[in-house]
Design a protein around this motif. Structure first.
Motif, PDB file in Angstrom:
ATOM      1  N   ILE A 474       0.861  -1.176   0.000  1.00 50.97           N
ATOM      2  CA  ILE A 474       0.000   0.000   0.000  1.00 50.97           C
ATOM      3  C   ILE A 474       0.900   1.229   0.000  1.00 50.97           C
ATOM      4  N   VAL A 475       0.626   2.150  -0.930  1.00 43.72           N
ATOM      5  CA  VAL A 475       1.480   3.307  -1.181  1.00 43.72           C
ATOM      6  C   VAL A 475       0.634   4.568  -1.095  1.00 43.72           C
ATOM      7  N   CYS A 476       1.186   5.617  -0.503  1.00 42.31           N
ATOM      8  CA  CYS A 476       0.519   6.923  -0.461  1.00 42.31           C
ATOM      9  C   CYS A 476       1.521   8.012  -0.789  1.00 42.31           C
ATOM     10  N   ASN A 477       1.230   8.781  -1.821  1.00 41.17           N
ATOM     11  CA  ASN A 477       2.072   9.920  -2.212  1.00 41.17           C
ATOM     12  C   ASN A 477       3.540   9.537  -2.382  1.00 41.17           C
ATOM     13  N   GLY A 478       3.765   8.362  -2.945  1.00 45.84           N
ATOM     14  CA  GLY A 478       5.129   7.926  -3.208  1.00 45.84           C
ATOM     15  C   GLY A 478       5.827   7.299  -2.022  1.00 45.84           C
ATOM     16  N   VAL A 479       5.136   7.113  -0.913  1.00 43.77           N
ATOM     17  CA  VAL A 479       5.707   6.497   0.288  1.00 43.77           C
ATOM     18  C   VAL A 479       5.060   5.135   0.481  1.00 43.77           C
ATOM     19  N   GLU A 480       5.885   4.101   0.557  1.00 51.78           N
ATOM     20  CA  GLU A 480       5.372   2.769   0.840  1.00 51.78           C
ATOM     21  C   GLU A 480       5.018   2.682   2.320  1.00 51.78           C
ATOM     22  N   LEU A 481       3.751   2.496   2.605  1.00 50.18           N
ATOM     23  CA  LEU A 481       3.318   2.376   3.991  1.00 50.18           C
ATOM     24  C   LEU A 481       3.469   0.961   4.514  1.00 50.18           C
ATOM     25  N   SER A 482       3.396  -0.005   3.600  1.00 51.75           N
ATOM     26  CA  SER A 482       3.463  -1.386   4.081  1.00 51.75           C
ATOM     27  C   SER A 482       3.525  -2.366   2.931  1.00 51.75           C
ATOM     28  N   SER A 483       4.110  -3.514   3.209  1.00 49.65           N
ATOM     29  CA  SER A 483       3.984  -4.691   2.360  1.00 49.65           C
ATOM     30  C   SER A 483       3.104  -5.705   3.080  1.00 49.65           C
ATOM     31  N   GLY A 484       2.417  -6.518   2.314  1.00 43.67           N
ATOM     32  CA  GLY A 484       1.602  -7.570   2.895  1.00 43.67           C
ATOM     33  C   GLY A 484       1.493  -8.728   1.930  1.00 43.67           C
ATOM     34  N   ALA A 485       0.811  -9.785   2.353  1.00 44.90           N
ATOM     35  CA  ALA A 485       0.719 -10.968   1.495  1.00 44.90           C
ATOM     36  C   ALA A 485      -0.352 -11.918   2.003  1.00 44.90           C
ATOM     37  N   GLY A 522      -3.182 -28.370  10.478  1.00 44.03           N
ATOM     38  CA  GLY A 522      -4.387 -27.747   9.969  1.00 44.03           C
ATOM     39  C   GLY A 522      -4.340 -26.236  10.036  1.00 44.03           C
ATOM     40  N   ALA A 523      -3.885 -25.610   8.955  1.00 42.39           N
ATOM     41  CA  ALA A 523      -3.769 -24.154   8.912  1.00 42.39           C
ATOM     42  C   ALA A 523      -4.809 -23.576   7.960  1.00 42.39           C
ATOM     43  N   PRO A 524      -5.509 -22.522   8.355  1.00 42.18           N
ATOM     44  CA  PRO A 524      -6.473 -21.900   7.446  1.00 42.18           C
ATOM     45  C   PRO A 524      -5.749 -21.018   6.437  1.00 42.18           C
ATOM     46  N   PRO A 525      -6.333 -20.796   5.248  1.00 36.93           N
ATOM     47  CA  PRO A 525      -5.780 -19.758   4.365  1.00 36.93           C
ATOM     48  C   PRO A 525      -5.830 -18.425   5.110  1.00 36.93           C
ATOM     49  N   HIS A 526      -4.740 -17.675   5.089  1.00 34.89           N
ATOM     50  CA  HIS A 526      -4.704 -16.435   5.850  1.00 34.89           C
ATOM     51  C   HIS A 526      -3.745 -15.442   5.209  1.00 34.89           C
ATOM     52  N   GLY A 527      -3.888 -14.196   5.585  1.00 34.66           N
ATOM     53  CA  GLY A 527      -3.032 -13.161   5.044  1.00 34.66           C
ATOM     54  C   GLY A 527      -3.111 -11.912   5.888  1.00 34.66           C
ATOM     55  N   GLY A 528      -2.218 -10.973   5.606  1.00 39.24           N
ATOM     56  CA  GLY A 528      -2.211  -9.750   6.403  1.00 39.24           C
ATOM     57  C   GLY A 528      -1.340  -8.675   5.803  1.00 39.24           C
ATOM     58  N   ILE A 529      -1.087  -7.677   6.609  1.00 37.75           N
ATOM     59  CA  ILE A 529      -0.319  -6.509   6.194  1.00 37.75           C
ATOM     60  C   ILE A 529       0.088  -5.780   7.461  1.00 37.75           C
TER      61      ILE A 529
END
Length: 587
Positions: A474-485, A522-529
């Motif tokens: 997620i990017v705002c005004n040319g600044v990367e605020l975060s990576s996620g997956a 037994g792991a559920p599909p999951h994701g975050g940021i």
């Protein structure tokens, strides 16, 4: 009456005229107007003006005190009168006739001015950070940070997330930076690592069945400082969700960011919805995987136009063009300054042409372009009179970086840049792997725990450099605020993914034993940021340097000049930790 104050320094109004009050705070400023002393008394809540008449005990006391001395003042609230109202202060309609003054804490001579930003260097500011934080701008930034974090907590809870804490002392993990390590006294020769991020723990919480987690998480990375990254430690809004796909992550994060930036952005417009831009498209159009969408210009790959051109300087090289409309009235200096800027970014120069009223091209390289070149560029770039085109040529990565910076600068200089807005985007479809140009080794390009698009089949059948991952920024005004997956929740896919990056299965089984053991139950599909809190506040405060929004940051060399960290340990402490110190030669 209370020992120190009946009111704060930001509380009194015209309705309090005639009231006897007691205030405490810092002597912010002093003015002597014909023997009458005017004192600005400051506390956390604001500033109130005091007045002390000649010949009074209060005037005698206040005249001798240094700025930033802490005072208790008793007096009566009086009206300033219509001609003397200060509209810039909430307390500007009144002042306090000082009757009694008590010194609570005398201030030594100041190393720099506190009641104004006087350009003191950053090292001195950090050495006396407790004084620097008394400045109005810094105080405002820290209070903004506090309000933003409080709002994040409330909004995340309202979105159905549960705040949970993860360990600070943990094991080392290949997150892409160096760990800070902590020696264990009771396990000689062994070390804890401070977490670069709560990555594995938040995944384990999903596997444990908690569904939606968040925390304002401290993270520790032993890396060099940048303007948008504090060395040593930083804080992020860490979150994870179960039974989700990529868009399921985007929805609550987009809602959160929109509300935060609308609430604390000072009226600046927030773009919504956030566009989704594939990584390769971002690199082609903007020269960066963190595009500043306030710049309303786009790059165009024209390498094929020059592949067989007679212009030898471009032949066989990657060429990116930047068309800019509405520059017919720009002087030659406009072009020269952009060229100088490109050189500052590492270019050898910046080629350009401009389109005249008759559609003909002029400029330093116009004479090298064939009619075919001109026709194709005109068609490809939709050129018209008043346009200019800037060209960069060289290796793909270098040209992307340089022309990406030129794109933003050209937009600023040519009126194609929108100020006072927050323009967000999602950058998606990142490559799973990248090749080290020096060693030729294949390695992860982002988070190693990400799910490859296409799963195990993609890892087994595709060229590793063609495999995309369910990764996003997620990017705002040319600044990367975060990576996620979206995370890899299948053990066999995880082992295969690490194997492609050169990790032996036995090593992965050893280094990530806890994670793999959990996935096998037994792991559920999951994701975050995990958006960076420091960067969010930096953007909201409109500060160019992240250290301006952190109460006690390290300097660019990862030192705490105020507390003297890092510090040396005594021999006795080293023996207790079973450590010896080996200094580099010359140190």
């Amino acid at each position: 009456m209370h020992r120190y104050r009946s009111h704060t320094c930001g509380e009194l109004r015209a309705s309090d005229v005639g009231t006897d009050v007691r205030l405490s705070g810092w002597l912010h400023n002093r003015r002597d107007l014909g023997g009458i002393l005017f004192i600005d008394l400051r506390d956390h809540h604001g500033v109130t003006q005091l007045v002390a008449r000649p010949g009074t005990a209060a005037a005698e006391a206040l005249d001798k005190l240094s700025k930033e001395t802490v005072l208790r003042v008793d007096g009566r609230v009086v009206s300033r009168g219509a001609d003397n109202v200060n509209p810039d202060l909430p307390t500007g309609e009144i002042e306090i006739e000082a009757a009694e003054v008590e010194v609570l804490g005398e201030a030594a001579p100041l190393p720099f001015t506190v009641n104004a930003d006087d350009g003191v260097n950053e090292e001195r500011r950090l050495e006396y950070r407790f004084l620097d934080l008394r400045r109005a701008r810094m105080h405002r930034n820290i209070m903004l940070r506090t309000a933003v974090i409080s709002a994040i907590r409330n909004k995340m809870t309202a979105l159905g997330f549960t705040e949970m804490a993860t360990p600070i002392l943990t094991a080392t993990s290949p997150e892409g930076a160096r760990d800070f390590v902590v020696p264990s006294r009771i396990h000689p020769g062994r070390f804890y690592a401070l977490p670069q991020a709560p990555q594995q723990f938040k995944q384990l919480l999903m596997i444990a069945g908690f569904d939606r987690y968040f925390q304002i998480a401290p993270c520790f990375r032993d890396e060099d400082a940048r303007a948008d990254r504090s060395p040593g430690e930083f804080y992020q809004l860490d979150l994870e969700m179960s039974f989700v796909e990529q868009e399921d992550i985007f929805q609550p994060v987009e809602k959160l960011m929109t509300e935060l930036f609308e609430e604390f952005g000072g009226g600046r417009h927030v773009s919504s919805p956030f566009p989704r831009i594939p990584y390769r498209e971002a690199m082609e159009k903007y020269g960066s995987d963190k595009p500043d969408l306030r710049a309303e210009l786009e790059l165009v790959d024209v390498s094929d136009v020059f592949a067989s051109s007679g212009f030898n300087a471009f032949a066989g090289r990657h060429v990116r063009a930047l068309p800019v409309a509405g520059v017919q009235d720009q002087p030659r200096r406009f072009f020269d300054q952009l060229g100088e800027y490109a050189v500052e970014q590492g270019a050898k120069g910046l080629a350009w042409v401009r389109v005249g009223e008759d559609g003909a091209l002029s400029g330093p390289i116009a004479k090298f372009l064939t009619e075919k070149d001109v026709a194709e560029l005109t068609r490809r770039l939709a050129l018209a009179p008043g346009h200019a085109v800037f060209f960069g040529a060289g290796e793909y990565a270098e040209v992307s970086r340089i022309m990406g910076a030129v794109r933003v600068e050209a937009a600023r200089r040519s009126g194609h840049f929108t100020e006072d807005v927050f323009r967000f985007c999602w950058v998606v479809d990142f490559p799973m792997y990248e090749k080290d140009e020096d060693t030729g080794r294949i390695d992860f390009s982002h988070n190693p725990f990400s799910m490859p698009q296409g799963g195990l089949d993609a890892l087994r059948t595709q060229d590793p450099l063609d495999v995309l991952a369910w990764q996003y920024d997620i990017v705002c005004n040319g600044v990367e605020l975060s990576s996620g997956a979206i995370r890899n929740h299948e053990p066999e896919i995880m082992l295969s993914a690490f194997e492609i990056a050169g990790y032996e299965r036995a090593d992965v089984e050893r280094d990530f034993a806890g994670m793999l053991r959990a996935l096998r139950f037994g792991a559920p599909p999951h994701g975050g940021i995990a958006p960076g809190v420091d960067r969010i506040v930096m953007l909201l405060a409109d500060e160019p340097n992240i250290r301006e929004t952190i109460a006690f940051p390290l300097n660019g060399n990862a030192q705490d000049l105020m507390m003297g960290a890092p510090s040396e340990l005594t021999e006795a402490r080293l023996r207790e930790l079973h450590l010896g110190v080996r200094r580099p030669s010359g140190a």
